[in-house]
Design an enzyme around this catalytic site. Structure first.
Site, PDB file in Angstrom:
ATOM      1  N   ALA A  51       0.834  -1.201   0.000  1.00 16.66           N
ATOM      2  CA  ALA A  51       0.000   0.000   0.000  1.00 16.66           C
ATOM      3  C   ALA A  51       0.873   1.256   0.000  1.00 16.66           C
ATOM      4  CB  ALA A  51      -0.924  -0.009   1.210  1.00 16.66           C
ATOM      5  N   TYR A  52       1.907   1.244   0.852  1.00 14.84           N
ATOM      6  CA  TYR A  52       2.812   2.393   0.928  1.00 14.84           C
ATOM      7  C   TYR A  52       3.555   2.585  -0.390  1.00 14.84           C
ATOM      8  CZ  TYR A  52       6.439   5.471   2.858  1.00 14.84           C
ATOM      9  OH  TYR A  52       7.277   6.524   3.106  1.00 14.84           O
ATOM     10  N   ALA A  53       4.100   1.471  -0.951  1.00 10.22           N
ATOM     11  CA  ALA A  53       4.822   1.564  -2.220  1.00 10.22           C
ATOM     12  C   ALA A  53       3.896   2.046  -3.337  1.00 10.22           C
ATOM     13  CB  ALA A  53       5.437   0.213  -2.572  1.00 10.22           C
ATOM     14  N   SER A  61       1.308   3.956  -3.029  1.00 11.44           N
ATOM     15  CA  SER A  61       1.036   5.383  -2.847  1.00 11.44           C
ATOM     16  C   SER A  61       2.219   6.231  -3.295  1.00 11.44           C
ATOM     17  CB  SER A  61       0.692   5.681  -1.384  1.00 11.44           C
ATOM     18  OG  SER A  61       1.832   5.568  -0.535  1.00 11.44           O
TER      19      SER A  61
END
Length: 290
Positions: free
Chosen positions: A156-158, A160
């Protein structure tokens, strides 16, 4: 280093955002940090002085950003913003196949869509309007090494940060019409509480799924990286350069031990990197019993 007009810094209560406010104030730049709590606003003004004028806003709430933009416009009294630093972010690790969608949505809504909301809210105050006369500000989007390199359990972080990289490139080219520049600052590991905040997420849901042990190893690795990471002040120095350089780079990559943490992962074959990560985190399938 050129003199710049006032700068909005989102997510300024801690970490890179707070360091940016401190660095800008030391350089004599008026700042409008956005925070979500009155206590954080008070902390910034007490720490860094009269040039710091916090504004309450949440990047996941377009209405609060619109109110913040109107408040800042009134304080500017006809002058322009010199910059917008999109820093607000959250990191919530978990296995992509089973991480709750509300967690994934929270990360993307804060890190990616939040920056988009801020650009739309504050862009006119930077002069990002076709045909607008007068001085033009700059947009600095804080991404990450994860904007170029996807670690396990940070999908999810990557996503974003990859998204913010692509958005920034498109926006930079689009805003050539207006004279407003867009610059990316993509740090490596930094001594900030972003992953510590993610540690508050309930990990018990992954017990018995096969993901628990590799996820725990990743979190240990992230904690070690943060211990060895850059001081947030180093990233703040880069942000100031991006805002003030006569000819800024389109992307800056302040990364500790850049050969190991930046160049080799980008230059070596991806399958080789996959194997190294799999061995480190225990992501090999169990041998079949016969």
């Amino acid at each position: 280093m050129s003199v710049i007009g006032p700068v909005v810094v989102t997510g300024a209560s801690s970490g890179i955002g707070r360091a940016c406010v401190e660095r800008l104030a030391k350089a004599g730049v008026r700042t409008f940090p956005t925070v979500r709590k009155e206590a954080d606003a008070l902390s910034l003004t007490e720490a860094f002085g009269a040039l710091v004028e916090p504004v309450l806003a949440d990047v996941t709430d377009a209405a609060s950003l619109a109110r913040a933009a109107a408040e800042i416009e009134a304080r500017l009294a006809g002058s322009r913003l010199g910059g917008l630093v999109n820093n607000a972010g959250v990191a919530l690790p978990g296995p992509a196949l089973s991480q709750p969608l509300d967690e994934i949505q929270r990360v993307i809504d804060t890190n990616l869509v939040g920056a988009m909301r801020a650009v739309q809210a504050f862009g006119p105050l930077l002069g990002a309007v076709p045909g607008a006369a007068g001085p033009k500000g700059r947009i600095v989007n804080i991404t990450s090494v994860s904007g170029k390199f996807g670690y396990p359990f940070t999908a999810a972080y990557a996503a974003s940060k990859h998204g913010l990289e692509g958005y920034s490139e498109s926006l930079r080219r689009e805003l050539m019409l207006t004279g407003v520049d867009v610059i990316v600052v993509g740090p490596g590991a930094v001594k900030t509480p972003i992953w510590d905040k993610g540690a508050a997420v309930d990990r018990s849901r992954y017990e018995g799924t096969g993901w628990a042990a590799p996820l725990a190893r990743l979190e240990e690795s992230l904690a070690a990286m943060d211990e060895e990471g850059l001081e947030a002040s180093v990233v703040a120095d880069v942000v100031l350069e991006a805002l003030t350089a006569a000819r800024p780079k389109p992307r800056y990559a302040p990364v500790p031990q850049p050969l190991v943490n930046w160049w080799l992962p980008r230059l070596l074959p991806k399958r080789l990197i996959d194997r190294v990560i799999a061995d480190r985190l225990g992501l090999r399938p169990a041998a079949a019993s016969g």
